[in-house]
Design a protein around this motif. Structure first.
Motif, PDB file in Angstrom:
ATOM      1  N   ALA A 141     115.972  52.572  18.899  1.00  0.00           N
ATOM      2  CA  ALA A 141     115.886  54.013  19.159  1.00  0.00           C
ATOM      3  C   ALA A 141     116.264  54.336  20.597  1.00  0.00           C
ATOM      4  O   ALA A 141     116.992  55.307  20.855  1.00  0.00           O
ATOM      5  CB  ALA A 141     114.479  54.513  18.849  1.00  0.00           C
ATOM      6  N   ARG A 142     115.791  53.531  21.539  1.00  0.00           N
ATOM      7  CA  ARG A 142     116.144  53.773  22.945  1.00  0.00           C
ATOM      8  C   ARG A 142     117.638  53.575  23.171  1.00  0.00           C
ATOM      9  O   ARG A 142     118.272  54.339  23.918  1.00  0.00           O
ATOM     10  CB  ARG A 142     115.329  52.846  23.851  1.00  0.00           C
ATOM     11  CG  ARG A 142     113.882  53.285  24.046  1.00  0.00           C
ATOM     12  CD  ARG A 142     113.214  52.491  25.145  1.00  0.00           C
ATOM     13  NE  ARG A 142     113.000  51.102  24.762  1.00  0.00           N
ATOM     14  CZ  ARG A 142     111.896  50.654  24.182  1.00  0.00           C
ATOM     15  NH1 ARG A 142     110.904  51.479  23.895  1.00  0.00           N
ATOM     16  NH2 ARG A 142     111.776  49.373  23.866  1.00  0.00           N
ATOM     17  N   ALA A 143     118.211  52.563  22.534  1.00  0.00           N
ATOM     18  CA  ALA A 143     119.646  52.319  22.669  1.00  0.00           C
ATOM     19  C   ALA A 143     120.445  53.498  22.126  1.00  0.00           C
ATOM     20  O   ALA A 143     121.401  53.966  22.755  1.00  0.00           O
ATOM     21  CB  ALA A 143     120.035  51.039  21.939  1.00  0.00           C
ATOM     22  N   LEU A 144     120.058  54.007  20.964  1.00  0.00           N
ATOM     23  CA  LEU A 144     120.766  55.127  20.362  1.00  0.00           C
ATOM     24  C   LEU A 144     120.618  56.387  21.205  1.00  0.00           C
ATOM     25  O   LEU A 144     121.572  57.167  21.346  1.00  0.00           O
ATOM     26  CB  LEU A 144     120.235  55.368  18.946  1.00  0.00           C
ATOM     27  CG  LEU A 144     120.554  54.283  17.925  1.00  0.00           C
ATOM     28  CD1 LEU A 144     119.790  54.543  16.630  1.00  0.00           C
ATOM     29  CD2 LEU A 144     122.055  54.203  17.658  1.00  0.00           C
ATOM     30  N   HIS A 145     119.432  56.587  21.743  1.00  0.00           N
ATOM     31  CA  HIS A 145     119.196  57.744  22.602  1.00  0.00           C
ATOM     32  C   HIS A 145     120.143  57.722  23.802  1.00  0.00           C
ATOM     33  O   HIS A 145     120.809  58.726  24.121  1.00  0.00           O
ATOM     34  CB  HIS A 145     117.743  57.741  23.070  1.00  0.00           C
ATOM     35  CG  HIS A 145     117.406  58.813  24.060  1.00  0.00           C
ATOM     36  ND1 HIS A 145     117.799  60.128  23.908  1.00  0.00           N
ATOM     37  CD2 HIS A 145     116.714  58.762  25.235  1.00  0.00           C
ATOM     38  CE1 HIS A 145     117.350  60.843  24.926  1.00  0.00           C
ATOM     39  NE2 HIS A 145     116.707  60.034  25.746  1.00  0.00           N
ATOM     40  N   GLY A 146     120.237  56.567  24.463  1.00  0.00           N
ATOM     41  CA  GLY A 146     121.112  56.448  25.628  1.00  0.00           C
ATOM     42  C   GLY A 146     122.577  56.619  25.279  1.00  0.00           C
ATOM     43  O   GLY A 146     123.326  57.303  25.991  1.00  0.00           O
ATOM     44  N   GLY A 201     111.981  61.069  22.995  1.00  0.00           N
ATOM     45  CA  GLY A 201     112.247  62.368  23.600  1.00  0.00           C
ATOM     46  C   GLY A 201     113.629  62.894  23.281  1.00  0.00           C
ATOM     47  O   GLY A 201     114.044  63.939  23.800  1.00  0.00           O
ATOM     48  N   SER A 202     114.347  62.183  22.435  1.00  0.00           N
ATOM     49  CA  SER A 202     115.704  62.582  22.097  1.00  0.00           C
ATOM     50  C   SER A 202     115.696  63.790  21.162  1.00  0.00           C
ATOM     51  O   SER A 202     114.870  63.903  20.268  1.00  0.00           O
ATOM     52  CB  SER A 202     116.436  61.417  21.417  1.00  0.00           C
ATOM     53  OG  SER A 202     117.705  61.819  20.965  1.00  0.00           O
ATOM     54  N   ALA A 203     116.667  64.672  21.370  1.00  0.00           N
ATOM     55  CA  ALA A 203     116.862  65.805  20.472  1.00  0.00           C
ATOM     56  C   ALA A 203     117.955  65.509  19.440  1.00  0.00           C
ATOM     57  O   ALA A 203     118.325  66.384  18.650  1.00  0.00           O
ATOM     58  CB  ALA A 203     117.237  67.046  21.275  1.00  0.00           C
ATOM     59  N   ALA A 204     118.461  64.286  19.453  1.00  0.00           N
ATOM     60  CA  ALA A 204     119.540  63.909  18.542  1.00  0.00           C
ATOM     61  C   ALA A 204     119.039  63.862  17.101  1.00  0.00           C
ATOM     62  O   ALA A 204     117.870  63.579  16.836  1.00  0.00           O
ATOM     63  CB  ALA A 204     120.123  62.560  18.943  1.00  0.00           C
ATOM     64  N   ARG A 205     119.950  64.136  16.178  1.00  0.00           N
ATOM     65  CA  ARG A 205     119.633  64.089  14.760  1.00  0.00           C
ATOM     66  C   ARG A 205     120.287  62.866  14.130  1.00  0.00           C
ATOM     67  O   ARG A 205     121.433  62.542  14.420  1.00  0.00           O
ATOM     68  CB  ARG A 205     120.117  65.362  14.070  1.00  0.00           C
ATOM     69  CG  ARG A 205     119.374  66.615  14.499  1.00  0.00           C
ATOM     70  CD  ARG A 205     120.091  67.858  14.031  1.00  0.00           C
ATOM     71  NE  ARG A 205     121.374  68.000  14.694  1.00  0.00           N
ATOM     72  CZ  ARG A 205     122.237  68.987  14.456  1.00  0.00           C
ATOM     73  NH1 ARG A 205     121.951  69.897  13.561  1.00  0.00           N
ATOM     74  NH2 ARG A 205     123.381  69.054  15.109  1.00  0.00           N
ATOM     75  N   VAL A 224     124.189  59.347  14.688  1.00  0.00           N
ATOM     76  CA  VAL A 224     123.302  60.108  15.564  1.00  0.00           C
ATOM     77  C   VAL A 224     124.164  61.081  16.352  1.00  0.00           C
ATOM     78  O   VAL A 224     125.157  60.707  16.966  1.00  0.00           O
ATOM     79  CB  VAL A 224     122.536  59.187  16.525  1.00  0.00           C
ATOM     80  CG1 VAL A 224     121.868  59.984  17.626  1.00  0.00           C
ATOM     81  CG2 VAL A 224     121.493  58.385  15.763  1.00  0.00           C
ATOM     82  N   ARG A 225     123.766  62.350  16.328  1.00  0.00           N
ATOM     83  CA  ARG A 225     124.471  63.393  17.075  1.00  0.00           C
ATOM     84  C   ARG A 225     123.466  64.262  17.833  1.00  0.00           C
ATOM     85  O   ARG A 225     122.390  64.551  17.312  1.00  0.00           O
ATOM     86  CB  ARG A 225     125.278  64.294  16.142  1.00  0.00           C
ATOM     87  CG  ARG A 225     126.568  63.683  15.626  1.00  0.00           C
ATOM     88  CD  ARG A 225     127.291  64.652  14.734  1.00  0.00           C
ATOM     89  NE  ARG A 225     128.539  64.097  14.243  1.00  0.00           N
ATOM     90  CZ  ARG A 225     129.714  64.304  14.830  1.00  0.00           C
ATOM     91  NH1 ARG A 225     129.785  65.045  15.923  1.00  0.00           N
ATOM     92  NH2 ARG A 225     130.820  63.779  14.341  1.00  0.00           N
ATOM     93  N   GLN A 226     123.851  64.670  19.027  1.00  0.00           N
ATOM     94  CA  GLN A 226     123.007  65.578  19.806  1.00  0.00           C
ATOM     95  C   GLN A 226     123.020  66.973  19.161  1.00  0.00           C
ATOM     96  O   GLN A 226     124.022  67.401  18.631  1.00  0.00           O
ATOM     97  CB  GLN A 226     123.530  65.669  21.244  1.00  0.00           C
ATOM     98  CG  GLN A 226     123.319  64.399  22.039  1.00  0.00           C
ATOM     99  CD  GLN A 226     121.847  64.148  22.359  1.00  0.00           C
ATOM    100  OE1 GLN A 226     120.998  65.029  22.249  1.00  0.00           O
ATOM    101  NE2 GLN A 226     121.540  62.923  22.746  1.00  0.00           N
TER     102      GLN A 226
END
Length: 226
Positions: A141-146, A201-205, A224-226
């Motif tokens: 999840a952290r990797a995808l968020h970044g 804390g990501s707003a990505a979907r 994953v998209r913002q």
């Protein structure tokens, strides 16, 4: 196991233990029936992921995160993309560089190192095929968020789907570790991974894109998209 520890194990496996096997699997060389199903599954998954991107990528900067032997890299460059092809294994990066057709070489920058390195910059698209499958829920999840924060067009990636069979195999692998075992794939579900992504804390979907199953290859694409 932490992201850094898992990354180190993946590097050791692909850069030392499995380089020749991986080079053969990703070529046109004859392979066993089992490995042929893996080859066919990977071809189908690559096509599924590429279908999420425009046919014409001229002017787009694309990260091939975990480029391996460079099959995805070559297809992206053929569409006109400026590709950053990154892999933790210097040996696989060398293979990808050697195999890249000459007319595409000016479109590709190769990098041996961490695909999450912020120094790689920003992108229009990120593809991560079977390169994030070894990481636990929180690390993934952290990797995808970044990556999502640095990609205008989102991140298309794959996971091992959280099915009863794969969960049984995963638990068995954890019970009987071997020093020479390949890194263990960690199964994920879209629902749990979406929740973990929110926890960063990501707003990505996150959206599932479908599953490919060919014999000994089973993988699920997500975006994953913002």
């Amino acid at each position: 196991m932490s992201y850094e520890a898992t990354r180190a194990r993946v590097e050791t496996y692909f850069d030392r233990t499995a380089t020749e096997v991986w080079a053969r699997l990703t070529s046109d060389a004859p392979v066993s029936r089992i490995r042929q199903t893996v080859r066919e599954g990977r071809d189908a998954m690559r096509a599924r992921m590429l279908a999420r991107l425009p046919a014409d990528l001229s002017g787009a900067r694309v990260l091939d995160a975990g480029c391996g032997a460079g099959q995805m890299t070559a297809e992206l460059a053929a569409r006109g993309a400026d590709v950053v092809a990154c892999d933790i294994s210097p040996a696989l990066v060398d293979i990808a560089r050697e195999r890249l057709p000459s007319p595409q070489k000016h479109r590709v920058t190769f990098h041996a190192g961490d695909m999450l390195d912020p120094a790689l910059g920003r992108f229009d698209h990120v593809l991560a095929m079977d390169s994030l499958i070894y990481y636990g829920e929180a690390d993934l999840a952290r990797a995808l968020h970044g990556l999502a924060l640095r990609s205008a067009g989102g991140v298309v990636f794959t996971v091992a789907p959280r099915t009863p069979l794969l969960m049984t195999m995963w638990r068995a692998g954890r019970l009987f570790p071997r020093a020479d075992r390949s890194p263990v794939m960690v199964p994920h579900s879209a629902r749990r991974l979406a929740a973990a992504l929110q926890d960063t804390g990501s707003a990505a979907r996150l959206a599932p894109l479908g599953r490919v199953a060919r014999g000994f290859y089973i993988s699920e694409a997500m975006e994953v998209r913002q």
